[in-house]
Design an enzyme around this catalytic site. Structure first.
Site: not given
Ligand code: PRP
Length: 181
Positions: A152, A99-100, A165, A103
């Site tokens: 953010f 994961e990146d 990105r 949150d």
């Molecule tokens: C981001 C990230 C995680 C998620 C974490 O994805 O890559 O998958 O949010 O958030 P959380 O812990 O609150 O669930 P995002 O939905 O922004 O999509 P992306 O990776 O395509 O930017």
């Protein structure tokens, strides 16, 4: 958020590189010889995954999954669905989710449950960043890059409205609305 948003560097590319190296060393220790399946969560993890696996000098498999929250933003219902599934067989595999960011934890928690039902031999989580101040559900992180403040973040795969990105550093947006993702 205005159109004048200006990313300010939080973690420089060399700090990211050092952290990815450290994570790769930890992962190598645990997975060398196991032919693991690394599952990147799209889209945000693509850059991290690309850098990470180039430092893993043993056989492994890579797949991607894309999930999405219902409603708007991460402060929504918390319901998550798979919008692009896996191509690999998970059963019996040593699976490492990449994961990146974690949150609220809703996405990761859903994903780990989803994968656990597919009966992997083992299931662990590696995330480049963790924002514990926003957690709604508990998530156990096995390999962690950076603990980040409640700001953010964009860059190195992370986006704001699909933008930024491509920034090589992890940045915070100067003109931000706290709590809105
Ligand atoms: C981001 C990230 C995680 C998620 C974490 O994805 O890559 O998958 O949010 O958030 P959380 O812990 O609150 O669930 P995002 O939905 O922004 O999509 P992306 O990776 O395509 O930017």
């Amino acid at each position: 958020m205005s159109s004048q948003v200006k990313p300010q560097i939080l973690f420089r590319r060399d700090e990211i590189e050092a952290t990815v190296k450290r994570l790769a060393a930890e992962i190598r220790e645990d997975y060398h010889g196991k032919y693991p399946l690394l599952i990147g969560v799209l889209k945000g993890s693509f850059m991290f995954m690309a850098d990470l696996i180039r430092l893993l000098d043993f056989p492994l498999e890579v797949d991607f999954i894309q999930v999405s929250s219902y409603g708007r933003g991460r402060l929504s219902s918390g319901r998550v669905r798979v919008v692009q599934g896996l191509h690999s067989e998970v059963r019996g595999r040593d699976v490492l989710v990449v994961e990146d960011i974690v949150d609220t934890g809703l996405t990761t928690s859903f994903l780990l449950d989803y994968l656990r039902k597919k009966k992997p031999a083992s299931l662990r989580l590696c995330t480049l960043t963790d924002k514990p101040s926003r957690r709604q559900v508990s998530v156990s992180i096995d390999y962690l890059g950076f603990t980040v403040p409640d700001r953010f973040l964009v860059g190195y795969g992370l986006d704001w409205n699909q933008k930024f990105r491509n920034l090589p550093d992890i940045c915070v947006l100067e003109d931000e609305e706290p709590g809105v993702v």
